[in-house]
Motif scaffolding. Structure first.
Motif, PDB file in Angstrom:
ATOM      1  N   GLY A 157       0.794  -1.218   0.000  1.00 29.37           N
ATOM      2  CA  GLY A 157       0.000   0.000   0.000  1.00 29.37           C
ATOM      3  C   GLY A 157       0.826   1.266   0.000  1.00 29.37           C
ATOM      4  O   GLY A 157       0.271   2.374   0.042  1.00 29.37           O
ATOM      5  N   VAL A 158       2.151   1.143  -0.053  1.00 30.89           N
ATOM      6  CA  VAL A 158       3.033   2.318  -0.066  1.00 30.89           C
ATOM      7  C   VAL A 158       3.148   2.856  -1.490  1.00 30.89           C
ATOM      8  O   VAL A 158       3.339   2.091  -2.445  1.00 30.89           O
ATOM      9  N   ARG A 159       3.036   4.173  -1.625  1.00 30.73           N
ATOM     10  CA  ARG A 159       3.179   4.829  -2.927  1.00 30.73           C
ATOM     11  C   ARG A 159       4.651   5.205  -3.151  1.00 30.73           C
ATOM     12  O   ARG A 159       5.332   5.647  -2.221  1.00 30.73           O
ATOM     13  N   VAL A 160       5.113   5.036  -4.396  1.00 34.53           N
ATOM     14  CA  VAL A 160       6.499   5.337  -4.746  1.00 34.53           C
ATOM     15  C   VAL A 160       6.523   6.390  -5.841  1.00 34.53           C
ATOM     16  O   VAL A 160       5.771   6.306  -6.818  1.00 34.53           O
ATOM     17  N   SER A 187       4.568   7.896   0.506  1.00 39.02           N
ATOM     18  CA  SER A 187       3.696   7.612   1.645  1.00 39.02           C
ATOM     19  C   SER A 187       4.374   6.556   2.496  1.00 39.02           C
ATOM     20  O   SER A 187       5.292   5.867   2.033  1.00 39.02           O
ATOM     21  N   THR A 188       3.938   6.402   3.745  1.00 46.66           N
ATOM     22  CA  THR A 188       4.604   5.457   4.643  1.00 46.66           C
ATOM     23  C   THR A 188       3.667   4.445   5.288  1.00 46.66           C
ATOM     24  O   THR A 188       4.134   3.446   5.833  1.00 46.66           O
ATOM     25  N   ALA A 189       2.371   4.684   5.243  1.00 45.50           N
ATOM     26  CA  ALA A 189       1.425   3.748   5.872  1.00 45.50           C
ATOM     27  C   ALA A 189       1.481   2.411   5.148  1.00 45.50           C
ATOM     28  O   ALA A 189       1.448   2.346   3.918  1.00 45.50           O
ATOM     29  N   ILE A 190       1.553   1.315   5.913  1.00 43.35           N
ATOM     30  CA  ILE A 190       1.669  -0.027   5.348  1.00 43.35           C
ATOM     31  C   ILE A 190       0.381  -0.799   5.546  1.00 43.35           C
ATOM     32  O   ILE A 190      -0.149  -0.890   6.660  1.00 43.35           O
ATOM     33  N   THR A 191      -0.130  -1.356   4.455  1.00 40.36           N
ATOM     34  CA  THR A 191      -1.251  -2.305   4.479  1.00 40.36           C
ATOM     35  C   THR A 191      -0.835  -3.489   3.634  1.00 40.36           C
ATOM     36  O   THR A 191      -0.844  -3.413   2.405  1.00 40.36           O
ATOM     37  N   ILE A 192      -0.438  -4.577   4.281  1.00 45.05           N
ATOM     38  CA  ILE A 192       0.125  -5.687   3.513  1.00 45.05           C
ATOM     39  C   ILE A 192      -0.964  -6.506   2.833  1.00 45.05           C
ATOM     40  O   ILE A 192      -2.098  -6.579   3.303  1.00 45.05           O
ATOM     41  N   ASP A 193      -0.582  -7.096   1.722  1.00 45.09           N
ATOM     42  CA  ASP A 193      -1.416  -8.087   1.041  1.00 45.09           C
ATOM     43  C   ASP A 193      -0.959  -9.457   1.534  1.00 45.09           C
ATOM     44  O   ASP A 193       0.109  -9.933   1.147  1.00 45.09           O
TER      45      ASP A 193
END
Length: 314
Positions: free
Chosen positions: A230-233, A260-266
Motif C-alpha cells: 500500500g506504499v506509494r512510490v 507515503s509510509t502507511a503499510i497495508t500488507i497483502d
C-alpha cells in the motif's frame, strides 16, 4: 552503482563465444572441459567448480546433450546434466533454503560433491559463479522445454544448447529470462523491507516482483510496492542487475523514493513488511538486531542494502 559488477553471478566476464555454438564437436574435443550439475546442483570442491575431461566416467550418468557455455582461457567449457543419476539413499531433498545436503558420485568417492548453488554462491570466484548460474539456467530450461509450445511436437537441441528447434512446424525456441524488479524503497532515513511465508525465521529482504507484459521497470516498481504494502512510490531509478537462475530470472535492482509510509500488507503476497532505519539496519548486518535477520549473502538485496548503508549507491 559503484559496485554493480560485484553482485554475485555478475562480473565473471565469461567469453560466451556465440560464434562457436554451431560446432557440435567442441564439447567432446579432448581439450574441452565439462562442468556437471545434478538436479541443478553444481559439482564443487574446495577450489570451486569441478571441470571434467570429456572421457570422465562420471559422464556415463549424464544425458546425451552438452550445453556450450563459452571459452575460458581458450578452452571450450560445456555443461552436462546428471539428474538421471540416483544416489544411494536418495530422498529427493527439497531445493532452496532447506537443502544443505551434498551428494557424492561413486566415480569421485573421496572428492567433490554436488551442492545447492545458493548455499555456496559466495564461496565461488566471479567466473565460477557466472558459469554455474549460466549452466543451471540453461540445463533447467532444457529440462522443461522439450516440446514445442506452438504444435506440441518434441524439439531438438541446437546451437550448442542455446536453441531448441521444432522440425514439424519449423519454430525456434530460445532460453528465457524473466525480468524481476527488486526495490530499495526509502523514505528519509528508513528502508522498506518485507518477508514471505516459508522464509527462515526473522529473515527480511527487499520487496520484489515480476515485470508484467507491456510494463516498464519503473512502473513495475510502483505497482509491486503498492500491491504488496500500500506504499506509494515516486521517483525510481536503476541501480544494478543480477542473473538469478532459480529458475531463470534477471533481478533488476531499483531505487525508489516513497511518497507515503502507511503499510497495508497483502497477505497473499507477503507475510509482513516494515520500515527499518539506517541505524537498525546496521544492527541487522552486525547480527545484533533482536528480531530481524539480513537478506541472504550473495543475493542482490544484500548488495543493495549494504550499498545503502555505506552510501555507495551512485
Amino acid at each position: 552503482m559503484n559496485l554493480a559488477e560485484t553482485v554475485t553471478f555478475g562480473g565473471g566476464r565469461l567469453n560466451r563465444a556465440a560464434h562457436l555454438r554451431g560446432d557440435a564437436a567442441l564439447p567432446t574435443s579432448p581439450d574441452s572441459r565439462i562442468i556437471v550439475l545434478w538436479r541443478g546442483k553444481p559439482l564443487i570442491d574446495r577450489g570451486g567448480l569441478v571441470r571434467l575431461t570429456p572421457d570422465h566416467p562420471m559422464l556415463a550418468d549424464a544425458g546425451p546433450n552438452r550445453v556450450l557455455l563459452g571459452l575460458v582461457d581458450g578452452t571450450p567449457l560445456s555443461a552436462a546434466d546428471l539428474s538421471r543419476w540416483i544416489p544411494d539413499g536418495d530422498d529427493a531433498p527439497v531445493d532452496g533454503f532447506a537443502d544443505t545436503t551434498r551428494q557424492v558420485h561413486p566415480t569421485l568417492p573421496e572428492g567433490p560433491a554436488f551442492a545447492e548453488l545458493r548455499s555456496v554462491m559466495t564461496d565461488l570466484s566471479p567466473l565460477d559463479a557466472e558459469l554455474a548460474a549460466t549452466a543451471r539456467a540453461l540445463v533447467t530450461w532444457h529440462g522443461s522445454h522439450g516440446f514445442c509450445a506452438n504444435c506440441g511436437a518434441a524439439t531438438a537441441m541446437a546451437q550448442g544448447g542455446w536453441q531448441r528447434n521444432c522440425a514439424p512446424c519449423g519454430r525456434h525456441h530460445f532460453p528465457r529470462t524473466d525480468p524481476v524488479v527488486i526495490m530499495l524503497v526509502t523514505h528519509g532515513n528508513s528502508v522498506l523491507v518485507g518477508r514471505s511465508p516459508g522464509w527462515p525465521a526473522g529473515m527480511y529482504s527487499l520487496l520484489a516482483g515480476f515485470v508484467e507484459p507491456g510494463e516498464t521497470l519503473e512502473a513495475a516498481v510502483r505497482r509491486e510496492v503498492f500491491e504488496e504494502t500500500g506504499v506509494r512510490v515516486g521517483p525510481v531509478r536503476y541501480l544494478a542487475s543480477q542473473p538469478w537462475p532459480f529458475p531463470a530470472s534477471l533481478m533488476c535492482g531499483m531505487a525508489g523514493e516513497a511518497t507515503s509510509t502507511a503499510i497495508t500488507i497483502d497477505p497473499v503476497e507477503i507475510e509482513d513488511a516494515r520500515w527499518v532505519t539506517r541505524e537498525e539496519m546496521a544492527d541487522v548486518f552486525a547480527g545484533l538486531h533482536p528480531d530481524i535477520r539480513p537478506a541472504r549473502p550473495g543475493a542482490i538485496a544484500h548488495h543493495l542494502l549494504h550499498g545503502w548503508l555505506a552510501d555507495r549507491l551512485d
